[in-house]
Design an enzyme around this catalytic site. Structure first.
Site, PDB file in Angstrom:
ATOM      1  N   ASP A  36     -57.431 -40.711 -10.257  1.00  0.00           N
ATOM      2  CA  ASP A  36     -56.601 -40.393 -11.416  1.00  0.00           C
ATOM      3  C   ASP A  36     -57.480 -40.260 -12.655  1.00  0.00           C
ATOM      4  OD1 ASP A  36     -54.276 -40.609  -9.977  1.00  0.00           O
ATOM      5  OD2 ASP A  36     -53.749 -42.597 -10.736  1.00  0.00           O
ATOM      6  N   LYS A  57     -53.319 -35.403 -14.047  1.00  0.00           N
ATOM      7  CA  LYS A  57     -53.684 -35.528 -15.458  1.00  0.00           C
ATOM      8  C   LYS A  57     -53.460 -36.980 -15.800  1.00  0.00           C
ATOM      9  CE  LYS A  57     -51.403 -31.172 -15.758  1.00  0.00           C
ATOM     10  NZ  LYS A  57     -50.263 -31.381 -14.945  1.00  0.00           N
ATOM     11  N   MET A 170     -44.767 -46.015 -19.185  1.00  0.00           N
ATOM     12  CA  MET A 170     -44.585 -44.597 -19.540  1.00  0.00           C
ATOM     13  C   MET A 170     -43.464 -44.398 -20.549  1.00  0.00           C
ATOM     14  SD  MET A 170     -45.073 -42.733 -15.827  1.00  0.00           S
ATOM     15  CE  MET A 170     -44.361 -43.989 -14.787  1.00  0.00           C
TER      16      MET A 170
END
Ligand code: SAH
Length: 251
Positions: A36, A57, A170
């Site tokens: 990652d 990403k 997130m």
């Protein structure tokens, strides 16, 4: 068929020495490593004899590439003995492990998962505040309001409202809707909140606030990965006025 094995390995939250011995040994022996974007370069460098391939990403935004990653893992296992898929934190928490495991399973490729230190635990360590402080908290929810394309919305805010402590992954880009959903679910506007950016790394930052101020974090320029922690356990941090404009204005 003499296929190799794919290891889904947790790289930990950022600091390269927060890696398990098992992970370090696999990296040392790896033929190829798919990692990652958030994995520390020193961690990747442990795979000295491997080909290094950056996939995805920033976490959580690589849904379009996921099928492609699955295929690359399967293809790599056809060619190499030890394939490492290195993921930030722990692979089994918001890490798309399921998609990769099922693709490997369908292709008949052997796999193994190596756990890692997840961001919530690294942030708690930095703060020195237990997620389950005795007398205040006996339950913790790990959540994300993020939904991938085609996924159903779910009731994440209800889980946050019913846990004693909640850790939101997130969520930084969606602070205003997150706050609205939590308030709507009955979480008190004065609930202590702390945002930890770059947990476990030297550039770690924390922002101490209360729930109703959470939308203001949008103005704080948080660019690194960050978790939002909320619950009564963070009331002890409330006197430590820290570096934020939120705090400056409240003072
Ligand atoms: N599997 C990972 C989570 C991947 S989702 C784990 O177990 O930690 C990516 C989210 O994790 C980021 O948006 C952020 O909310 C959180 N995160 C990852 N690294 C972090 C860090 N060093 N500090 C704070 N939050 C982090």
């Amino acid at each position: 068929m003499n296929a190799g094995k794919v290891y889904l390995v947790g790289a930990g939250p950022g600091a390269p020495d927060l890696l398990t011995l098992r992970a370090a040994e696999l990296l040392r022996r790896a033929d190829v490593v798919f990692h990652d974007a958030l994995v520390h370069p020193d961690t990747i460098a442990l795979a000295a004899n491997a080909e290094h391939v950056a996939v995805g990403k920033r976490c959580g935004r690589h849904s379009t590439a996921q099928r492609f990653i699955n295929k690359r893992l399967v293809d790599a296992a056809m060619k190499h003995a030890i394939v490492v898929r290195l993921k930030g934190g722990d692979p089994m928490l918001f890490g798309r492990a399921h998609e990769e495991i099922s693709a490997l399973g369908e292709a008949g490729i052997a796999f193994e998962v190596v756990p890692g230190v997840t961001a919530a635990l690294a942030a708690s360590a930095d703060l020195g505040v237990s997620l389950t402080r005795r007398g205040l908290a006996r339950s913790v929810a790990f959540l994300t309001p993020r939904v991938g394309a085609g996924e159903k919305r779910n009731d994440w805010a209800r889980a946050a409202a019913s846990a004693d402590t909640a850790v939101i992954y997130m969520g930084i880009g969606e602070a205003a809707p997150i706050t609205a959903s939590l308030l709507e679910c009955g979480v008190a506007p004065s609930t202590p909140v702390v945002v930890v950016e770059n947990a476990s790394l030297p550039e770690q930052k924390r922002f101490v606030l209360v729930l109703k101020e959470l939308p203001e974090i949008a103005a704080l320029g948080i660019a690194g990965p960050a978790v939002i922690l909320l619950g009564e356990v963070y009331s002890e941090l409330q006197e430590q006025a820290l570096t934020t404009s939120v705090q400056a204005r409240r003072a």
